[in-house]
Design an enzyme around this catalytic site. Structure first.
Site, PDB file in Angstrom:
ATOM      1  N   ARG A 253       0.954  -1.439  -0.295  1.00 42.31           N
ATOM      2  CA  ARG A 253      -0.072  -0.227  -0.066  1.00 42.31           C
ATOM      3  C   ARG A 253       0.843   1.448  -0.198  1.00 42.31           C
ATOM      4  O   ARG A 253       0.160   2.090  -0.018  1.00 42.31           O
ATOM      5  CB  ARG A 253      -1.061   0.214   0.711  1.00 42.31           C
ATOM      6  CG  ARG A 253      -1.704  -0.688   1.270  1.00 42.31           C
ATOM      7  CD  ARG A 253      -2.999  -0.843   1.800  1.00 42.31           C
ATOM      8  NE  ARG A 253      -3.995  -2.142   2.311  1.00 42.31           N
ATOM      9  CZ  ARG A 253      -4.354  -3.554   2.276  1.00 42.31           C
ATOM     10  NH1 ARG A 253      -2.710  -3.886   3.475  1.00 42.31           N
ATOM     11  NH2 ARG A 253      -4.986  -4.092   2.375  1.00 42.31           N
TER      12      ARG A 253
ATOM     13  N   SER B 248       1.207  -8.144  10.028  1.00 45.74           N
ATOM     14  CA  SER B 248      -0.388  -8.537   8.847  1.00 45.74           C
ATOM     15  C   SER B 248       0.214  -9.701   8.879  1.00 45.74           C
ATOM     16  O   SER B 248       0.813 -10.466   9.484  1.00 45.74           O
ATOM     17  CB  SER B 248       0.129  -8.489   7.139  1.00 45.74           C
ATOM     18  OG  SER B 248      -0.438  -6.960   7.047  1.00 45.74           O
ATOM     19  N   GLY B 249      -1.170 -10.661   9.065  1.00 46.62           N
ATOM     20  CA  GLY B 249      -1.293 -12.521   9.274  1.00 46.62           C
ATOM     21  C   GLY B 249      -2.379 -12.130  10.332  1.00 46.62           C
ATOM     22  O   GLY B 249      -2.336 -13.622  11.160  1.00 46.62           O
TER      23      GLY B 249
ATOM     24  N   GLU C  58      -5.078 -13.722  10.392  1.00 43.02           N
ATOM     25  CA  GLU C  58      -5.677 -15.351   9.634  1.00 43.02           C
ATOM     26  C   GLU C  58      -5.013 -16.670  10.192  1.00 43.02           C
ATOM     27  O   GLU C  58      -4.833 -18.122   9.885  1.00 43.02           O
ATOM     28  CB  GLU C  58      -6.051 -15.872   8.377  1.00 43.02           C
ATOM     29  CG  GLU C  58      -7.101 -14.361   8.110  1.00 43.02           C
ATOM     30  CD  GLU C  58      -7.586 -13.044   8.305  1.00 43.02           C
ATOM     31  OE1 GLU C  58      -8.285 -12.913   9.192  1.00 43.02           O
ATOM     32  OE2 GLU C  58      -6.212 -12.410   8.505  1.00 43.02           O
TER      33      GLU C  58
ATOM     34  N   TRP D 130      -2.392  -4.514  11.037  1.00 44.45           N
ATOM     35  CA  TRP D 130      -2.172  -4.796   9.456  1.00 44.45           C
ATOM     36  C   TRP D 130      -2.415  -3.292   8.455  1.00 44.45           C
ATOM     37  O   TRP D 130      -1.835  -3.091   7.061  1.00 44.45           O
ATOM     38  CB  TRP D 130      -2.990  -5.587   8.174  1.00 44.45           C
ATOM     39  CG  TRP D 130      -4.706  -6.468   8.754  1.00 44.45           C
ATOM     40  CD1 TRP D 130      -4.993  -6.252   9.379  1.00 44.45           C
ATOM     41  CD2 TRP D 130      -5.304  -5.943   8.014  1.00 44.45           C
ATOM     42  NE1 TRP D 130      -6.135  -6.639   9.143  1.00 44.45           N
ATOM     43  CE2 TRP D 130      -6.568  -5.996   7.827  1.00 44.45           C
ATOM     44  CE3 TRP D 130      -4.738  -4.792   6.483  1.00 44.45           C
ATOM     45  CZ2 TRP D 130      -8.066  -5.489   6.997  1.00 44.45           C
ATOM     46  CZ3 TRP D 130      -6.430  -4.262   5.981  1.00 44.45           C
ATOM     47  CH2 TRP D 130      -7.281  -4.759   5.823  1.00 44.45           C
TER      48      TRP D 130
ATOM     49  N   ASP E 288     -15.369 -11.713  11.822  1.00 47.53           N
ATOM     50  CA  ASP E 288     -14.283 -10.853  11.299  1.00 47.53           C
ATOM     51  C   ASP E 288     -14.195  -9.546  11.266  1.00 47.53           C
ATOM     52  O   ASP E 288     -13.873  -8.895   9.814  1.00 47.53           O
ATOM     53  CB  ASP E 288     -14.093 -11.659  10.107  1.00 47.53           C
ATOM     54  CG  ASP E 288     -12.918 -11.473   9.059  1.00 47.53           C
ATOM     55  OD1 ASP E 288     -11.827 -11.059  10.266  1.00 47.53           O
ATOM     56  OD2 ASP E 288     -12.124 -11.274   8.047  1.00 47.53           O
TER      57      ASP E 288
ATOM     58  N   ASP F 159     -12.983  -6.939  11.489  1.00 44.85           N
ATOM     59  CA  ASP F 159     -11.222  -6.514  11.854  1.00 44.85           C
ATOM     60  C   ASP F 159     -11.543  -4.916  12.265  1.00 44.85           C
ATOM     61  O   ASP F 159     -12.055  -3.716  12.028  1.00 44.85           O
ATOM     62  CB  ASP F 159     -10.254  -6.151  10.958  1.00 44.85           C
ATOM     63  CG  ASP F 159      -9.271  -7.587  10.503  1.00 44.85           C
ATOM     64  OD1 ASP F 159     -10.223  -8.338  10.830  1.00 44.85           O
ATOM     65  OD2 ASP F 159      -8.547  -7.138   9.937  1.00 44.85           O
TER      66      ASP F 159
ATOM     67  N   ARG G  76     -15.415  -1.712  10.241  1.00 46.01           N
ATOM     68  CA  ARG G  76     -15.931  -3.235   9.236  1.00 46.01           C
ATOM     69  C   ARG G  76     -17.083  -3.497   9.142  1.00 46.01           C
ATOM     70  O   ARG G  76     -17.902  -3.503   8.714  1.00 46.01           O
ATOM     71  CB  ARG G  76     -14.594  -3.846   9.296  1.00 46.01           C
ATOM     72  CG  ARG G  76     -14.546  -4.761   7.973  1.00 46.01           C
ATOM     73  CD  ARG G  76     -13.245  -5.488   8.341  1.00 46.01           C
ATOM     74  NE  ARG G  76     -13.213  -6.677   7.769  1.00 46.01           N
ATOM     75  CZ  ARG G  76     -11.859  -7.299   7.019  1.00 46.01           C
ATOM     76  NH1 ARG G  76     -10.661  -6.320   7.109  1.00 46.01           N
ATOM     77  NH2 ARG G  76     -12.038  -9.069   6.814  1.00 46.01           N
TER      78      ARG G  76
ATOM     79  N   TRP H 239     -12.801  -0.693  -4.073  1.00 52.09           N
ATOM     80  CA  TRP H 239     -12.218  -1.731  -2.956  1.00 52.09           C
ATOM     81  C   TRP H 239     -10.785  -0.111  -3.153  1.00 52.09           C
ATOM     82  O   TRP H 239      -9.392  -0.416  -3.044  1.00 52.09           O
ATOM     83  CB  TRP H 239     -11.753  -2.837  -3.916  1.00 52.09           C
ATOM     84  CG  TRP H 239     -10.613  -3.586  -2.390  1.00 52.09           C
ATOM     85  CD1 TRP H 239     -10.004  -3.604  -2.727  1.00 52.09           C
ATOM     86  CD2 TRP H 239     -11.643  -4.652  -1.516  1.00 52.09           C
ATOM     87  NE1 TRP H 239      -9.347  -4.716  -1.552  1.00 52.09           N
ATOM     88  CE2 TRP H 239     -10.553  -4.691  -1.335  1.00 52.09           C
ATOM     89  CE3 TRP H 239     -12.912  -4.379  -1.405  1.00 52.09           C
ATOM     90  CZ2 TRP H 239     -10.101  -5.918   0.420  1.00 52.09           C
ATOM     91  CZ3 TRP H 239     -13.521  -5.015  -0.021  1.00 52.09           C
ATOM     92  CH2 TRP H 239     -12.234  -5.785   0.723  1.00 52.09           C
TER      93      TRP H 239
END
Length: 591
Positions: free
Chosen positions: A134, A193-194, A196, A255, A324, A326, A348, A494
């Site tokens: 990003r 990040s990560g 999941e 993240w 989920d 976030d 979210r 998006w």
């Protein structure tokens, strides 16, 4: 004279200009004043408050139809995938990252490549949601960005040579890094990040010039922070809101990166989903007197002291999280009509929150999507009013012990708003929120932690909710929650949004259109077809009296990978990888 100087000198001579003296590099003052210094963009968010607002008005509602392409740059090769970066503009050069952890330096006058850095990624990286990046940060003569194997790399901005490189975390355990770093007082601030994979979210601060670690702050209760190489303080209180040893692999990935509020000297980072998604395993399905099941500090916004990493305040948007949702979405500092210092964040979970900047205290919340099923609203204390029947069922209560009750929940787990940044206009006092109207079938399953393996305990299918649109860009009044207007789009939105003092709102669509809307009415005033879906973040700057606008085009991101029935609806969209730069010619500015 190195090849960077030669390339820039050639570009300047081509337009009849002599190259000026070399600059001393980007200072803290440059970064702090980024929004008002309109010949540069040296921060992610066009200012560390992340307003994404430009005071430029050369380009405006009356002449935007005269905006034309100046140049286009191909990111080349077969490494397409999603291109979610925001460009950085400084001293005649654009620095932009690409998929698979690449970084390009581009002459802003001609679009010619000056140099390229391509990270050598190892086998076995585990990015959950496409191989995107990003953006970069810039400080002094360094350009700094993160890579998918959870490393941070500092490059010489003139040559692209590596100055220092450091490890954020172990990619083999599921860690990665995709956000643009944040620079504050000579430190480079990063998340991870990560979420999941059962990792632990953390914020880290390093000396930007050397890469030396200054402090760390984990986002999950029970983990210890560090300061100057020594343990500092524990995050929260061990087992206050987590059962047993679940905190050890509790998620909360940071993240999306963070923002910085200079008025209160506060870093604000969001923490993602608690791990695993199955809320019943984390004690969140049925709280007890000894454990609330809130699973702090996952699904929260957290205010940090930039000097030490100590937590100053937190606000949890979705306690007892089970969908989920976030809590990483950007937190934007602004002043309301009465001059009160406020934060805004569109979560979210489908609610738009207003917080007090002094202490992160809850002020108000409003829905910014049409149908929310998991909660009936937000209480006066800022906590959601849960619809308990809309929580995915406990697998241990199922007859076969294999799958809990399936529920239809909205928003879907990709969120009423996901990572794509909203913008605030000082011109209108409105926020322009890229949102999506979709839901999901979701259920829980048994799961145990294994290093480097997905740690979900849930299954899901994203579903559209309306025939005519999924994407929805809304102009939201933060004082009332009123939607002043809505721009509907067939495919999900998006990418990021930008506003200007010229009364324009810029954004792109997965169908490839780069669009300028009237900030007061939502009327479409200009568009350009870029050839691939836009999931990048637009910027604007001026050069030699002319205003420029750039955006990266290249379809990808989480929707094609995780979008279920929605992914099938947009599988015709083409990938790409182009930086498009437009300008308003001087002779057409008055038209």
């Amino acid at each position: 004279m190195n090849r960077f100087i030669l390339a820039v000198s050639a570009s300047l001579l081509a337009v009849g200009m002599a190259p000026g003296p070399a600059t001393a590099g980007v200072s803290e003052e440059d970064i702090a004043n980024d929004q008002t210094m309109t010949d540069q963009v040296v921060t992610n968010g066009m200012g560390r408050h992340l307003q994404r607002y430009s005071p430029l008005d050369t380009l405006n509602k009356d002449n935007v139809q005269n905006l034309i392409p100046a140049w286009a740059f191909s990111m080349g090769g077969e490494k397409q995938r999603g291109q979610e970066a925001q460009p950085i503009i400084y001293d005649g050069v654009m620095y932009v990252t690409g998929s698979y952890s690449r970084l390009y330096a581009i002459d802003v006058m001609t679009g010619a490549e000056l140099w390229q850095y391509d990270a050598r990624l190892p086998e076995g990286i585990l990015p959950c949601c496409d191989v995107i990046n990003r953006g970069a940060a810039i400080y002094g003569d360094l350009v700094i960005f993160g890579t998918l194997d959870a490393r941070l790399v500092a490059l010489d901005r003139m040559t692209g040579d590596v100055v220092w490189r450091d490890k954020i975390a172990d990619y083999k355990a599921g860690y990665s890094y995709t956000a643009a770093p944040l620079i504050v007082d000579g430190m480079v601030i990063t998340g991870n990040s990560g979420g999941e994979f059962g990792i632990v979210g953390e914020v880290q601060a390093r000396n930007a010039e050397t890469g030396d670690l200054v402090w760390t702050r984990p986002m999950i209760e029970g983990h210890m922070g560090t300061l100057n190489g020594e343990e500092s303080t524990m995050t929260g209180t061990l087992n206050a809101t987590w059962p047993g040893d679940m905190w050890k692999t509790g998620g909360g990935a940071t993240w999306l990166g963070g923002s910085y509020d200079v008025d209160t000297d506060t870093l604000v980072f969001g923490a993602g989903n608690p791990a695993p998604w199955n809320s019943h395993l984390r004690g969140a399905g049925t709280p007890t007197e000894g454990n609330t099941g809130d699973n702090l500090y996952a699904a929260s916004r957290v205010g940090l002291d930039p000097k030490t990493g100590e937590i100053k305040w937190h606000f949890q948007t979705t306690p007892r999280e089970g969908w989920d949702y976030d809590g990483v979405n950007e937190v934007v500092a602004y002043e309301d009509a009465e001059g009160n210092k406020r934060y805004a964040t569109a979560d979210r979970n489908g609610f738009f929150y207003v917080l007090n900047r002094e202490d992160g205290a809850f002020i108000d919340a409003y829905p910014f999507v049409k149908d929310i099923t998991w909660a009936s609203g937000i209480g006066d204390d800022g906590r959601p009013i849960f619809n308990e029947d809309n929580r995915p069922g406990d697998p241990s209560a199922a007859a076969d012990g294999g799958k809990g009750q399936v529920v239809f929940s909205a928003p879907g787990f990709l969120g009423g708003k996901n990572w794509m940044p909203m913008a605030y206009s000082q011109n209108t006092g409105l926020f322009y929120v890229p949102s999506n109207e979709w839901g999901m079938d979701i259920w829980n399953e048994p799961v145990t932690y294994k290093k480097g393996a997905a740690y979900l305990g849930s299954g899901f299918t994203i579903k559209p909710m309306y025939e005519d649109h999924i994407g929805s860009l809304k102009a939201v009044d933060p004082a009332t929650g009123e939607w002043k207007w809505e721009y509907k789009n067939e495919a999900p939105l998006w990418g990021g949004v930008m506003t200007t003092a010229g009364g324009l709102v810029f954004f792109g669509t997965p169908e490839g259109k780069f669009i300028a809307l009237d900030d007061e009415t939502g009327e479409e005033l200009w568009s350009f077809q870029t050839g691939s879906g836009i999931v990048g973040q637009p910027v604007t700057w001026d050069m030699d009296g002319e205003q420029y606008v750039s955006v990266v085009s290249g379809w990808g991101g989480a929707v094609p990978l995780w979008g279920g029935e929605v992914a099938k609806k947009v599988n015709y969209l083409n990938q790409g990888g182009m930086v498009w730069t437009f300008k308003l010619p001087r002779q057409l500015a008055a038209n």
